[in-house]
Design a protein around this motif. Structure first.
Motif, mmCIF file in Angstrom:
data_model
loop_
_atom_site.group_PDB
_atom_site.id
_atom_site.type_symbol
_atom_site.label_atom_id
_atom_site.label_comp_id
_atom_site.label_asym_id
_atom_site.label_seq_id
_atom_site.Cartn_x
_atom_site.Cartn_y
_atom_site.Cartn_z
ATOM 1 N N GLU A 99 0.864 -1.185 0.000
ATOM 2 C CA GLU A 99 0.000 0.000 0.000
ATOM 3 C C GLU A 99 0.904 1.240 0.000
ATOM 4 O O GLU A 99 1.844 1.320 0.783
ATOM 5 C CB GLU A 99 -0.855 -0.018 1.271
ATOM 6 N N THR A 151 -16.339 3.940 0.327
ATOM 7 C CA THR A 151 -16.165 2.546 0.737
ATOM 8 C C THR A 151 -17.413 1.760 0.372
ATOM 9 O O THR A 151 -18.520 2.262 0.554
ATOM 10 C CB THR A 151 -15.936 2.466 2.254
ATOM 11 N N SER A 206 -8.030 -3.080 -3.095
ATOM 12 C CA SER A 206 -6.729 -2.433 -3.168
ATOM 13 C C SER A 206 -5.722 -3.467 -3.658
ATOM 14 O O SER A 206 -5.762 -4.608 -3.232
ATOM 15 C CB SER A 206 -6.328 -1.923 -1.784
ATOM 16 N N ASP A 216 -14.860 -1.792 -2.498
ATOM 17 C CA ASP A 216 -14.121 -0.548 -2.642
ATOM 18 C C ASP A 216 -13.645 -0.139 -1.256
ATOM 19 O O ASP A 216 -14.379 -0.290 -0.292
ATOM 20 C CB ASP A 216 -15.037 0.531 -3.233
ATOM 21 N N ASP A 249 -12.116 2.800 1.109
ATOM 22 C CA ASP A 249 -11.662 4.152 1.432
ATOM 23 C C ASP A 249 -11.842 4.381 2.931
ATOM 24 O O ASP A 249 -12.491 5.327 3.355
ATOM 25 C CB ASP A 249 -12.444 5.187 0.606
ATOM 26 N N ASN A 285 -13.945 3.328 -7.116
ATOM 27 C CA ASN A 285 -13.022 4.451 -6.983
ATOM 28 C C ASN A 285 -11.572 4.013 -6.905
ATOM 29 O O ASN A 285 -10.681 4.722 -7.333
ATOM 30 C CB ASN A 285 -13.359 5.235 -5.716
ATOM 31 N N ARG A 286 -11.352 2.845 -6.331
ATOM 32 C CA ARG A 286 -9.988 2.450 -6.030
ATOM 33 C C ARG A 286 -9.299 1.749 -7.201
ATOM 34 O O ARG A 286 -8.140 2.018 -7.493
ATOM 35 C CB ARG A 286 -10.035 1.523 -4.807
#
Lengths: 292, 247
Positions: A4, A54, A88, A141, A143, B11-12
């Motif tokens: 990350e 998210t 991610s 997702d 965030d 989004n990611r």
């Protein structure tokens, strides 16, 4: 698999300085959640939660198995969280990161061990047959605020789920399909929800529902799980800087208010969904549920 | 029923797509080109990694099998030699399946495969990965019995009603009409296979036989996947060029 990307020094100081001036990056108040969205699928037991950027999908499924020999009167309930590279690229399949381990542990404590679900009601024939309930949490997702979003998703999905009805005749149990008898909701004892507090400046500043950037800058987090009646299920703090006990009390007060808001929101969405499914007002007649 | 596609909604991830057809709903995400791990690094081309994640439970050998099929198919359409020593990571999350999926009589991985291919392609398009060509895929099911007509892109429910099933085939075609992938299950003769292949080509590629395509139009049962794909790309480009067309 790349790691990350760490937040840059400039960004870090920018966020910290802004926080000292009582400003968050997205202009929210310190104790404000991002806009919460909750959608249910066509099937029972699928909850799609969006918390800002998210996004988490929880899915409940059920099958019939034999109960554990030491717990003959209980059904089985399991929560499975596995991160995928979708959220991610740093998340690798089959190699859990720390965040993943903490998430599954928190959910386990918050929902399973606080007895949110009455597992005894999942028993069909003691020692022989029971329902095994499974909650799959898919992170779509990422965030920040994964714990809060996952907890909302699992609780909403559990409340939305309907399990098939069974008829027991002596040693024989028949699982009735959806066409034969209307499926019945799970018996849920209380609705615990998590609120994560990130703190900065040695416990001077507390943020609710931090984004990913804010999470990377924070000193540590405190996770408070409680239900809307104000009963605290857990307070988790994994390392980090020390925090004043009085500040913790303040956290539980804020958490209570947030949990009440979220519970109301989930209930509102559930009612909306029930109304949509209840075509022609036949649901009450179809229901096989006994009045408690 | 034409498939529904929603592009670039995560989004990611670098590219993402949600694909919905006949009760199948799959979310796909593409990350890349990324830094590749030493052991996977190829000196002259990019590594393609596919992750298929089922709606319920963690991956099983069934998913691993689908991953190998997808990886080898997608490697042929991505211009991997343009981005050597990198990683293209494709994640496909099955969101929902039709309730008859497991009991319809066709191998579950076979009926899922065309949808996975479409989702992966849409996600790749959304991420603007350099591609050699596009790919479209179709399922053809041959029910048992002499007079039973082959079914093209059937819904899980139709397949269940048409049981018993003799064989099922999945064909994937590139944009220029070449077969990229064929998976078949069950017993069939070469003639049957050829007929199924022609049917799939009809729906996947733009112009098959002229007469045949007219007959399909009359049936009204199928649409052209290539045309659908073009429409999706057109909308994507339109959306991306908003800034220009607005002035």
């Amino acid at each position: 698999m790349p790691r990350e990307a760490e937040i840059s020094v400039n960004e870090r100081t920018f966020i910290q300085q802004a926080l000292q001036e009582n400003i968050r990056l997205d202009g929210r108040a310190f104790d404000a959640f991002r806009p919460l969205k909750l959608n249910f699928g066509d099937e029972y037991g699928v909850a799609d939660v969006e918390l800002g950027k998210t996004r988490v999908i929880a899915r409940i499924s059920v099958e019939v198995t034999t109960p554990l020999p030491e717990r003959k009167f209980d059904g089985i309930f399991q929560i499975v969280t596995e991160f995928s590279p979708m959220a991610s690229p740093a998340f690798e399949v089959g190699r859990p990161t720390d965040a993943e381990v903490i998430l599954s542990r928190i959910l386990e404590k918050a929902i399973r061990r606080s007895n949110a679900l009455d597992t005894e009601s999942l028993c069909i024939i003691a020692g022989l047959k029971c329902f095994a309930l499974r909650a799959d949490v898919h992170i779509i997702d990422h965030d920040g605020g994964l714990i809060d979003a996952s907890c909302i998703a699992v609780m909403a999905a559990l409340q939305h789920f309907r399990r098939p009805d069974v008829v027991v005749e002596g040693e024989k149990a028949i699982v009735l399909s959806e066409r034969e008898r209307e499926p019945i909701p799970l018996s849920i004892l209380h609705q615990p929800l998590c609120v994560t507090f990130s703190y900065y400046e040695e416990g001077e500043i507390f943020l609710v529902d931090a984004t990913l950037a804010e999470e990377q800058v924070r000193q540590a987090e405190i996770i408070v799980t409680m239900n809307r009646h104000g009963e605290v299920c857990q307070i988790a703090k994994y390392g980090g800087a020390t925090v004043d006990p009085l500040a913790l009390l303040n956290c539980t007060n804020i958490a209570l208010q947030k949990v009440q808001d979220m519970s109301r929101f989930i209930q509102h969405k559930l009612d909306e969904d029930a109304k949509k499914r209840d075509v022609g007002g036949l649901m009450a007649e179809l229901s096989a549920e006994n009045a408690r | 029923m034409a498939p529904e596609a929603l592009l670039s909604h995560l989004n990611r991830a670098d590219g993402s797509a949600t694909y919905t057809q006949n009760g199948y709903s799959i979310i796909g995400a593409v990350n890349g080109p990324l830094e590749v791990q030493r052991r996977d690094e190829l000196p002259s081309e990019a590594t393609v990694e596919v992750n298929v994640r089922p709606a319920i439970g963690v991956g099983s050998p069934k998913e691993r099998h689908l991953e190998t099929l997808l990886a080898s198919t997608l490697r042929t359409i991505i211009l991997t030699r343009h981005i050597p020593r990198t990683l293209v990571q494709i994640t496909l999350q099955v969101r929902s399946l039709p309730s008859e999926h497991a009991i319809c009589g066709v191998d579950a991985s076979l009926s899922l495969l065309p949808h996975l291919i479409h989702t992966a392609l849409l996600a790749l398009l959304s991420s603007s990965m350099p591609l050699r060509t596009t790919v479209t895929a179709a399922l053809v099911v041959l029910p048992a019995g002499r007079d039973a007509a082959p079914m093209l892109q059937p819904t899980a429910r139709d397949v269940m009603l048409a049981k018993p099933i003799q064989s099922a085939h999945v064909f994937a075609f590139s944009g220029n009409g070449k077969v990229l992938l064929n998976e078949s299950d069950g017993s069939f003769t070469y003639e049957e296979w050829e007929e199924a292949c022609e049917m799939a080509e009809e729906v996947c590629c733009k112009e098959g036989g002229v007469g045949l395509s007219d007959a399909m139009q009359v049936d009204g049962g199928s649409e052209n996947l290539e045309r659908w794909l073009r429409e999706v790309v057109r909308r994507k480009v339109e959306k991306e060029m908003r800034w220009k067309s607005g002035t």
